[in-house]
Enzyme design. Sequence first.
Site, PDB file in Angstrom:
ATOM      1  N   GLU A 249       0.850  -1.190   0.000  1.00 49.43           N
ATOM      2  CA  GLU A 249       0.000   0.000   0.000  1.00 49.43           C
ATOM      3  C   GLU A 249       0.888   1.244   0.000  1.00 49.43           C
ATOM      4  O   GLU A 249       1.946   1.262   0.642  1.00 49.43           O
ATOM      5  CB  GLU A 249      -0.895  -0.010   1.241  1.00 49.43           C
TER       6      GLU A 249
ATOM      7  N   LYS B  35     -10.156   0.524  -1.994  1.00 48.40           N
ATOM      8  CA  LYS B  35     -10.178   0.126  -0.593  1.00 48.40           C
ATOM      9  C   LYS B  35     -11.501   0.518   0.075  1.00 48.40           C
ATOM     10  O   LYS B  35     -11.910   1.676   0.035  1.00 48.40           O
ATOM     11  CB  LYS B  35      -9.004   0.781   0.141  1.00 48.40           C
TER      12      LYS B  35
ATOM     13  N   CYS C 158      -4.851  -3.555   3.465  1.00 47.28           N
ATOM     14  CA  CYS C 158      -4.528  -3.115   4.827  1.00 47.28           C
ATOM     15  C   CYS C 158      -5.675  -3.293   5.829  1.00 47.28           C
ATOM     16  O   CYS C 158      -5.945  -4.382   6.290  1.00 47.28           O
ATOM     17  CB  CYS C 158      -4.045  -1.668   4.781  1.00 47.28           C
TER      18      CYS C 158
END
Length: 272
Positions: free
Chosen positions: A48, A121, A161
Site C-alpha cells: 500500500e 479500498k 490493509c
Amino acid sequence: MNDPVLTDINVAAIQMVSSPSVEDNLKQAGELIAQAADLGTKFACLPEYFCFMGTSDRQKFLIKERLGDGPIQDFLANMAAKHGIWIAGGTLPLDCPDPERVFNTSLVYDPDGRLASRYDKIHLFNFKRGTESYDESIAIRPGESVQAIQTPLGRVGLSVCYDLRFPELYRAMGQVDLILVPAAFTYTTGKAHWELLLRARAVENQCYVLAAAQGGHHENGRRTWGHSMLIDPWGEIIDVLPEGPGVVRGTIEAERLTQVRASLPALRHRVL
C-alpha cells in the site's frame, strides 16, 4: 466449490519503505520487481502507498491520477510487460467524484501490461491513542465493490490493509485460492495484530495469503510494521521479512490447497 488452482506458481510480496518522492519510490519498486522476476516470480504484489508516503493526508492530491492515465499506472503496466509477470500495484491515489478526496486503489496488471482488475479500498483506517492518530477518511473515499479475479494461479481476492480486520469481506469474495493484502500497518497495530489476522484469514478461508507491507522508518516520521509474508492454507508462514526493503517469496501449490480442503472441509461445513 471452485476448482483448485490450475498450476503451481511462484509469487512474491515486495516490501518497501516509501518516501514523499514518487521518482525514488518507483525506482526502488522497479529494482525489487526485477529482483523478484529474476528469481522466478510470476505474480508480484507491491505494498500500500508504494508510490508515495507524504507528510500530510492531502498531499495525495498532488499525485492523483485518472484511471488509465498517469506515470504511476504507466510504470506498473510497463513493469508487468517488461518482466512478463502479473503485478498487483499496491495502492495509488485515483480520481473520484468527491473533489475533496481520492480513491485508494489497487490495480492488477497481466503479463502483457494490460489492466486486469481494480479494487478501491473499502474500509478506512481510524486510530487514536495518545499522540498517535490516523484518519484515512480525511482524504480518501471508500470503495463499494468486493473484487476477485481469475488468474493462472486460481481465483485471487483483492483487499488492502485495514480490510484485514473485516472477515465478512473475504467471505463475500466466495472461494479464493489466494488473498492479497498490500498494507502500511502502523508499528503499534502491526506488532499487536498483523500476523494474527493474516494467519486467521488464511485458515478460515483455506487459501494462501500474500501480504506486501511497508516496513521501516519513513521520512515523514511514521514507522510501519513490515513483516511482509506468505502464508499457506494451514496458517503456516512460508516466508517473512521483518523490516526494510526486500522480497518475500514462495510457491502457491495446488496440491497443498486440495490437501487442506479435503482433510478439513470447513468451507463445505458452513451453515450461516
